[in-house]
Design a protein around this motif. Structure first.
Motif, mmCIF file in Angstrom:
data_model
loop_
_atom_site.group_PDB
_atom_site.id
_atom_site.type_symbol
_atom_site.label_atom_id
_atom_site.label_comp_id
_atom_site.label_asym_id
_atom_site.label_seq_id
_atom_site.Cartn_x
_atom_site.Cartn_y
_atom_site.Cartn_z
ATOM 1 N N ALA A 266 28.262 -18.417 5.641
ATOM 2 C CA ALA A 266 26.899 -18.483 6.180
ATOM 3 C C ALA A 266 26.828 -17.962 7.618
ATOM 4 C CB ALA A 266 26.373 -19.912 6.105
ATOM 5 N N MET A 267 27.781 -18.334 8.454
ATOM 6 C CA MET A 267 27.714 -17.946 9.861
ATOM 7 C C MET A 267 27.895 -16.442 10.075
ATOM 8 S SD MET A 267 26.848 -20.400 11.905
ATOM 9 C CE MET A 267 27.444 -19.942 13.539
ATOM 10 N N ARG A 268 28.444 -15.735 9.102
ATOM 11 C CA ARG A 268 28.557 -14.278 9.216
ATOM 12 C C ARG A 268 27.191 -13.606 9.227
ATOM 13 N NH1 ARG A 268 30.235 -11.679 5.220
ATOM 14 N NH2 ARG A 268 30.774 -13.232 3.639
ATOM 15 N N PHE A 269 26.204 -14.291 8.646
ATOM 16 C CA PHE A 269 24.855 -13.728 8.540
ATOM 17 C C PHE A 269 23.889 -14.315 9.558
ATOM 18 C CE2 PHE A 269 26.782 -13.418 4.327
ATOM 19 C CZ PHE A 269 26.488 -12.118 3.956
ATOM 20 N N PHE A 270 24.320 -15.371 10.264
ATOM 21 C CA PHE A 270 23.419 -16.092 11.156
ATOM 22 C C PHE A 270 23.475 -15.519 12.561
ATOM 23 C CE2 PHE A 270 22.701 -19.622 14.199
ATOM 24 C CZ PHE A 270 21.369 -19.874 13.883
ATOM 25 N N GLN A 271 22.307 -15.372 13.186
ATOM 26 C CA GLN A 271 22.213 -14.929 14.566
ATOM 27 C C GLN A 271 21.287 -15.867 15.324
ATOM 28 O OE1 GLN A 271 22.780 -10.308 14.983
ATOM 29 N NE2 GLN A 271 20.892 -10.689 13.876
ATOM 30 N N GLU A 272 21.844 -16.718 16.161
ATOM 31 C CA GLU A 272 21.011 -17.679 16.881
ATOM 32 C C GLU A 272 19.978 -16.964 17.749
ATOM 33 O OE1 GLU A 272 21.359 -21.559 19.857
ATOM 34 O OE2 GLU A 272 23.173 -20.664 18.988
ATOM 35 N N GLY A 273 18.725 -17.344 17.560
ATOM 36 C CA GLY A 273 17.632 -16.752 18.314
ATOM 37 C C GLY A 273 17.132 -15.427 17.772
ATOM 38 N N HIS A 274 17.731 -14.968 16.685
ATOM 39 C CA HIS A 274 17.348 -13.682 16.113
ATOM 40 C C HIS A 274 17.296 -13.774 14.585
ATOM 41 C CE1 HIS A 274 17.898 -11.705 20.009
ATOM 42 N NE2 HIS A 274 19.004 -12.424 20.116
ATOM 43 N N ALA B 83 15.254 -17.401 10.657
ATOM 44 C CA ALA B 83 14.621 -17.204 11.960
ATOM 45 C C ALA B 83 15.578 -17.337 13.140
ATOM 46 C CB ALA B 83 13.478 -18.193 12.126
ATOM 47 N N GLY B 84 16.830 -17.712 12.884
ATOM 48 C CA GLY B 84 17.780 -17.868 13.978
ATOM 49 C C GLY B 84 17.746 -19.228 14.639
ATOM 50 N N LEU B 85 17.126 -20.214 13.973
ATOM 51 C CA LEU B 85 17.137 -21.589 14.463
ATOM 52 C C LEU B 85 18.401 -22.286 13.979
ATOM 53 C CD1 LEU B 85 13.412 -22.513 13.705
ATOM 54 C CD2 LEU B 85 14.366 -21.601 15.834
#
Length: 273
Positions: free
Chosen positions: A28-36, A106-108
């Motif tokens: 999951a974290m490979r696709f996640f961008q905090e704030g983006h 949403a990057g939340l």
């Protein structure tokens, strides 16, 4: 992978922790961008809710890892086609690969991998892992609940006035105002919303109708093992692995606050749904 006896709940919880961590951190974290916006492809499911390639990838990984170790357990996941065969099983793995997909997209940071083992209609082992928050909540029936290995305990408030409440404002507003409660936020992930009650960050967590087994199973056990209760408006605990794995409005709090919460809810006219 060697098989695990579903009655060995310590081993089951260790398995769920390991699987949830790997799913969250490595997939999951490979696709996640905090704030983006997420880098994952996003699609709309029937009804309009989003699903991403990350949801599906986590689902595939968890299915392979968990069913190979617990072949006697049936499978129920938000992102897998349901089968009525699970209804004949005493034990079922209940999974939400990414609970709070809208937040994830949403990057939340308020999203989580939620995994649980349900036996006889109630959760007996559960993990909610929020990798973007660095928090892993876990519980085993009869052995308490922890967050990052620290013991969880709900607050001890007994008065509804001034209690903090998290939930959908359009649903919560009427009785929160009447009870002079303090509205905090919604928190898109139901699992994150209710485990925050378990750790005493909120006094009350509420969901409107249409929560599903996969949203609630792990968080339900974590809250209960932390000294809380999650029930419908009549005070009944949730029964899992039914033909329709969907629930009415739900109310979570400490045991000391729960009677006052339900009394307020049932005396206040409110919108359905």
């Amino acid at each position: 992978m060697p098989h695990i006896d579903v009655r060995d709940l310590t081993a089951v919880t260790a398995l769920l922790v390991e699987a949830a961590r790997e799913a969250g951190d490595s997939i999951a974290m490979r696709f996640f961008q905090e704030g983006h916006q997420t880098t994952a492809e996003v699609h709309a499911k029937l009804g309009g809710s989003p699903v991403t390639e990350a949801d599906y990838a986590v689902d595939r990984f968890l299915h392979e890892r968990l069913t190979s170790a617990l072949p006697q357990a049936a499978w129920l996941s938000e992102e897998t086609a349901d089968s009525p065969a699970r209804l004949a099983q005493h034990d079922v793995l209940v999974i939400d690969p990414i609970d709070g997909t809208r937040a994830f997209v949403a990057g939340l940071t308020t999203w989580a991998v939620s995994v649980a083992l349900v036996s006889g209609e109630r959760p007996v082992s559960g993990v909610v892992y929020a990798p973007a928050l660095g928090k892993l909540y876990q519980a085993t029936l009869g052995h308490g609940a922890t967050c990052n290995d620290e013991v969880l305990a709900t607050g001890e408030r007994a008065e509804i006035a001034g209690a903090t409440v998290a939930g959908p404002q359009t649903f919560v507003g009427s009785f929160a105002a009447r009870g002079r409660m303090t509205y905090v936020e919604k928190v898109p992930s139901l699992a994150c919303r209710f485990v925050r009650v378990a750790e005493g960050l909120y006094d009350v967590g509420i969901s409107s109708s249409n929560a599903h087994d996969w949203d609630m199973a792990a968080a339900d056990l974590i809250l209960e093992e932390a000294g809380g209760l999650l029930t419908d408006g009549n005070g009944s605990k949730l029964a899992y692995n039914k033909a329709v794995p969907r629930h009415p409005p739900l109310f979570g709090s400490s045991r000391t606050l729960h009677p006052a919460l339900l009394d307020l809810v049932n005396k206040t006219p409110r919108h359905k749904g």
